[in-house]
Write a protein that holds these residues in place. Structure first.
Motif, PDB file in Angstrom:
ATOM      1  N   GLY A   1     -54.262  35.450  -4.100  1.00  0.00           N
ATOM      2  CA  GLY A   1     -53.438  34.383  -3.546  1.00  0.00           C
ATOM      3  C   GLY A   1     -51.977  34.773  -3.452  1.00  0.00           C
ATOM      4  O   GLY A   1     -51.276  34.360  -2.525  1.00  0.00           O
TER       5      GLY A   1
ATOM      6  N   MET B   1     -51.695  36.800  -0.440  1.00  0.00           N
ATOM      7  CA  MET B   1     -51.756  35.930   0.733  1.00  0.00           C
ATOM      8  C   MET B   1     -50.411  35.274   1.008  1.00  0.00           C
ATOM      9  O   MET B   1     -49.972  35.186   2.164  1.00  0.00           O
ATOM     10  CB  MET B   1     -52.838  34.873   0.543  1.00  0.00           C
ATOM     11  N   PHE B   2     -49.739  34.805  -0.055  1.00  0.00           N
ATOM     12  CA  PHE B   2     -48.437  34.176   0.139  1.00  0.00           C
ATOM     13  C   PHE B   2     -47.415  35.189   0.642  1.00  0.00           C
ATOM     14  O   PHE B   2     -46.598  34.865   1.525  1.00  0.00           O
ATOM     15  CB  PHE B   2     -47.967  33.561  -1.179  1.00  0.00           C
TER      16      PHE B   2
ATOM     17  N   SER C   1     -48.061  35.705   4.239  1.00  0.00           N
ATOM     18  CA  SER C   1     -47.611  34.564   5.047  1.00  0.00           C
ATOM     19  C   SER C   1     -46.094  34.623   5.280  1.00  0.00           C
ATOM     20  O   SER C   1     -45.621  34.238   6.356  1.00  0.00           O
ATOM     21  CB  SER C   1     -47.994  33.256   4.369  1.00  0.00           C
TER      22      SER C   1
ATOM     23  N   SER D   1     -52.021  29.138  -0.472  1.00  0.00           N
ATOM     24  CA  SER D   1     -52.174  30.324  -1.314  1.00  0.00           C
ATOM     25  C   SER D   1     -52.606  29.945  -2.728  1.00  0.00           C
ATOM     26  O   SER D   1     -53.438  30.625  -3.339  1.00  0.00           O
ATOM     27  CB  SER D   1     -50.861  31.113  -1.354  1.00  0.00           C
TER      28      SER D   1
END
Length: 400
Positions: A336, A339-340, A343, A371
């Motif tokens: 996560g 993922m952040f 992004s 996330s």
């Protein structure tokens, strides 16, 4: 026009050869990563562990057998209650609830019940299914409380009903307040906000307690699964937790956070290509309609997250470190964080004619929630898979 009303969206929803090729490449990438990790894990389990277990079966419980490898040395501490266990319970319970919610939503979308023609149908389904699946969070909370040998579950059930929704509601109210202050038409009306709060407090919270009560009085889901706190005994493994914790050898700091980040790259690598299409659908008004492909990628993600956590836990055990609960969670949940970070890169790489503070806060806030949700889902999967692995591993060896 020759186009009928029933087929008016066919031109928009048609899959171009380029899109199909990219989707197949993304699926191939996910399958390749999953197969590589499965092969590596199978090599460890089928060769190393089988050799160890066979040696123990031949030599018995002699001193030479006990000193052969590190994971058997921590047998008396491997089911010790982890530090900050209430936080771990809340994370796993919320992750399990989100996982069930996502599976239900993806299945309905893949079957065509949530058509992208109707804007907002997918988000509406998530809003409806979240309170209905709160029973899962309560059930997992009480089961883990019993697993750790505790008896008080009401406080943690209350935390499971307020913690994650509180974060989501806080981010939502902050961004909505900024939109209200700018007079944006995208701001959610006050009546809708009030309705969402009522769904949370009057439906989601009570269902958490219902699931917790049911989980606390129900029988164990798996016969013979060991408890964790001091004195927990497995019907088949015969393991008991030592009164004095075993001293943990000092290892390189690389086996801490850097290892978790490296392990989290595996689950993130499975979804990174598909994540680009999802972000384009959310932030650039593109249609996303390949929910069957997304469901397949999510299935590969579940397997990859579980196998990643098992590999990290096994590495910890052979190094005589019995603190495997949090590593099992963090090794998958770190995806996560990646993922952040991705992004943020995605937002910076987009072409902006000018900078808007409200839009930036809206993007960062929503991607933080996405996330965080992704981390909780894959982290809970990792903990569940690792628990089954550790239980089966020590259950296969005889102890006095």
């Amino acid at each position: 026009s020759d186009i009928t009303w029933a087929t008016r969206w066919d031109a928009v929803m048609a899959v171009s050869p380029q899109q199909r090729r990219v989707q197949l490449l993304a699926l191939g990438n996910s399958l390749l990563l999953g197969l590589l990790l499965t092969g590596a894990l199978a090599l460890i389990l089928l060769r190393t562990l089988r050799r160890d277990l066979q040696r123990y079966a031949e030599q018995g419980d002699g001193d030479d057998a006990l000193l052969e490898t590190g994971w058997k040395l921590v047998a008396g501490d491997v089911f010790r209650t982890p530090t900050k266990w209430p936080l771990l319970v809340l994370c796993c319970a919320t992750g399990a609830q989100l996982c069930v919610m996502v599976v239900i939503t993806l299945v309905l979308a893949a079957l065509g019940f949530l058509s992208p023609i109707h804007r907002g149908a997918l988000l509406t389904a998530l809003v409806i299914f979240y309170p209905l699946t709160s029973v899962v969070a309560g059930f997992v909370t009480s089961r883990m409380v019993r697993l750790f040998g505790m008896t008080t579950w009401k406080g943690l059930a209350l935390g499971a009903s307020l913690a994650y929704p509180g974060v989501v509601v806080g981010v939502f109210l902050l961004t909505n307040l900024l939109l209200w202050s700018r007079g944006s038409v995208s701001a959610t009306p006050f009546v809708t906000v009030l309705l969402l709060l009522l769904m949370w407090l009057c439906l989601s919270c009570p269902l958490v307690f219902v699931g917790a009560r049911f989980g606390f009085v129900a029988r164990p889901l798996v016969a013979g699964a060991p408890a964790v706190a001091g004195g927990g005994v497995g019907a088949t493994g015969g393991l008991r937790v030592n009164q004095v914790p075993r001293q943990i050898p000092k290892w390189s700091p690389v086996l801490g956070a850097p290892l978790y980040i490296l392990a989290g790259a595996m689950p993130f690598g499975v979804v990174c290509v598909e994540l680009l299409f999802v972000l384009n659908s959310i932030w650039q008004n593109e249609y996303y309609y390949m929910f069957g492909m997304l469901l397949l990628v999510f299935s590969i993600l579940v397997v990859t997250a579980g196998e990643t956590s098992i590999a990290v836990v096994y590495l910890k055990l052979i190094m005589e470190d019995y603190r495997w609960w949090w590593p099992a969670f963090m090794s998958s949940a770190s995806a996560g964080l990646l993922m952040f970070a991705y992004s943020i890169y995605y937002y910076v790489s987009m072409k902006h004619e000018q900078f808007f503070f409200v839009s930036t806060v809206l993007y960062v806030g929503y991607m933080f929630v996405i996330s965080l949700s992704f981390s909780l889902v894959v982290g809970s999967i990792g903990v569940g898979a690792s628990y089954v692995f550790v239980w089966k591993l020590y259950d296969a060896v005889r102890y006095d």
